[in-house]
Design a protein around this motif. Structure first.
Motif, PDB file in Angstrom:
ATOM      1  N   UNK A 159       0.866  -1.169   0.000  1.00 64.62           N
ATOM      2  CA  UNK A 159       0.000   0.000   0.000  1.00 64.62           C
ATOM      3  C   UNK A 159       0.911   1.230   0.000  1.00 64.62           C
ATOM      4  N   UNK A 160       0.712   2.109  -0.988  1.00 63.50           N
ATOM      5  CA  UNK A 160       1.478   3.350  -1.054  1.00 63.50           C
ATOM      6  C   UNK A 160       0.561   4.481  -0.597  1.00 63.50           C
ATOM      7  N   UNK A 161       0.956   5.177   0.459  1.00 65.43           N
ATOM      8  CA  UNK A 161       0.127   6.232   1.035  1.00 65.43           C
ATOM      9  C   UNK A 161       0.819   7.583   0.911  1.00 65.43           C
ATOM     10  N   UNK A 162       0.047   8.597   0.566  1.00 65.34           N
ATOM     11  CA  UNK A 162       0.523   9.975   0.502  1.00 65.34           C
ATOM     12  C   UNK A 162      -0.240  10.762   1.563  1.00 65.34           C
ATOM     13  N   UNK A 163       0.487  11.349   2.502  1.00 64.67           N
ATOM     14  CA  UNK A 163      -0.144  12.100   3.586  1.00 64.67           C
ATOM     15  C   UNK A 163       0.232  13.573   3.543  1.00 64.67           C
ATOM     16  N   UNK A 164      -0.732  14.430   3.818  1.00 70.98           N
ATOM     17  CA  UNK A 164      -0.482  15.879   3.826  1.00 70.98           C
ATOM     18  C   UNK A 164      -1.043  16.482   5.112  1.00 70.98           C
TER      19      UNK A 164
END
Length: 433
Positions: free
Chosen positions: A199-204
């Motif tokens: 799972x590739x997650x992008x968090x901001x």
């Protein structure tokens, strides 16, 4: 690192060269041995005892074999050297690409973290470390639940949902190393590499956005409360103006009772009803939720009903109202009401002198090119068409002055069947002169 496909092709090419060289050397050796053996057998059968020639042939064969082997080995060395050069170039290029890739990831504004299906971190970038306060080494030893407690709830179900939809966005709260939390907007992607699932997650970090949203919400609430306060204040003002006008009307009524001159009493009565026409506008404004416009149908209904009760008590006069769904501002509503008041009062007092019955039509409707047409029509005895514009009475002067100077409109009259007076004007849009 050399690309996997190109590395495999290079390996296959080298293996083929080695096989061909080995096969060529073996064939040459077998042919050489066969030739020497054949010559030896021929010499033996012929009874020739001179073995010098086979020896010489053998030496030549082995020299040629050595030369052939040298050429093959030299060729192999050149091929290997060329392969090493290509491999070095591929490695250098791959290293540069990897540096660019890592630079882009580490300097991304978003935190990037990959994790396996057991929720262990597989990769994190610098932005993730900066946002959470951990080093890369620390994060790579942790699980997703260590920074987001919500993942302890229905983790398997959530991961399967990501796998099925391939892409999911949501908001979450993540925990920093110092124990503080921050709101994070997360977008997740599922991908598979061989037998492994990731799972590739992008968090901001959306702390600032949340704060701006909170401030805007608070400002909107303050503006809403301020607007409500102003609306209450404006309604109160209209209510007080209406009350003050009623006080003036009551004073005129008291004065009228003291007067013995019928003309004065009539003038006071007309002034009283004019004040009522204005006060009715303010009454409707503070009773309505819309403080900007007046429903002219409702306004003219109330005005005509009050005037019938006041001036036509001994007559059977019916009123027919023909009104479009029109809403006018307070200024226009007051002016229209005053003109309708004068025309309606004139019809009640002068149109039905010889009879106690009659019909008065009040109309207000949309005209051509954004204009509004309104007026009064009765079936009484009629009147000279020019009297409206030449009469010196206060009522006629009010009609002419308001129409020409304030409404910038036109008056049309018709005396064939009773009397009809229609005023046409174009309301100015708000903000335009």
């Amino acid at each position: 690192m050399i690309p996997r496909r190109e590395s495999a092709l290079l390996k296959i090419s080298n293996e083929n060269r080695v096989k061909l060289q080995a096969l060529g050397f073996a064939v040459a050796g077998v042919l050489g041995v066969a030739i020497v053996d054949r010559l030896s057998m021929n010499l033996v059968h012929s009874g020739n005892d001179n073995f010098g020639l086979p020896f010489l042939l053998g030496v030549v064969f082995f020299v040629l074999s050595a030369l052939f082997l040298y050429v093959l080995l030299r060729r192999t060395a050149l091929v290997a050297e060329d392969a090493l050069v290509k491999l070095s170039k591929y490695q250098q290029k791959e290293k540069e690409n990897l540096q660019l890739f890592n630079f882009a990831l580490d300097n991304s504004a978003d935190a990037i973290y990959w994790f396996t299906f057991d929720t262990r971190f597989f990769y994190v970038n610098d932005a993730a470390c900066k946002m959470l306060g951990y080093s890369k080494e620390e994060l790579l030893q942790m699980k997703l639940s260590d920074i987001d407690s919500d993942y302890n709830k229905n983790t398997e179900k959530f991961l399967e949902q990501i796998k099925q939809k391939q892409f999911i966005c949501f908001e979450s709260r993540q925990t920093r190393k110092d124990g503080s939390t921050l709101p994070v907007s997360v977008s997740t992607n599922y991908f598979r590499n061989g037998e492994k699932e990731f799972i590739c997650a992008f968090g901001r970090d959306i702390t600032e956005q949340k704060e701006r949203r909170r401030i805007i919400t608070a400002q909107n609430m303050a503006l809403k409360n301020s607007l409500q306060d102003k609306e209450v204040l404006i309604k109160e003002i209209h209510h007080r103006v209406k009350n003050n006008l009623e006080v003036i009307s009551s004073l005129l009524q008291m004065q009228s009772r003291r007067e013995t001159n019928s003309e004065v009493k009539d003038a006071l009565s007309k002034s009283q009803s004019r004040i009522y026409a204005i006060a009715l506008v303010h009454e409707m404004l503070y009773q309505n939720s819309d403080l900007a416009t007046i429903n002219m149908r409702s306004h003219l209904e109330q005005l005509s009903s009050a005037m019938i009760d006041l001036y036509a008590q001994n007559k059977k006069i019916s009123v027919c109202l023909e009104a479009d769904d029109l809403f006018l501002s307070m200024d226009y509503a007051v002016l229209v009401a005053l003109i309708v008041h004068e025309l309606f009062l004139n019809a009640i007092k002068h149109a039905f002198i010889n009879t106690d019955t009659g019909v008065i039509d009040i109309f207000i409707k949309n005209g051509a090119e954004g204009s509004i047409v309104f007026g009064v029509n009765d079936n009484g005895i009629g009147i000279n068409r020019d009297k409206v514009s030449t009469s010196t009475s206060l009522g006629c002067q009010l009609i002419n002055t308001i129409t020409e100077c304030q409404l910038n409109g036109e008056i049309e009259t018709d005396s064939e069947n009773g009397f009809k007076c229609a005023i046409t004007f174009i309301p100015k849009q708000k903000g335009k002169a």
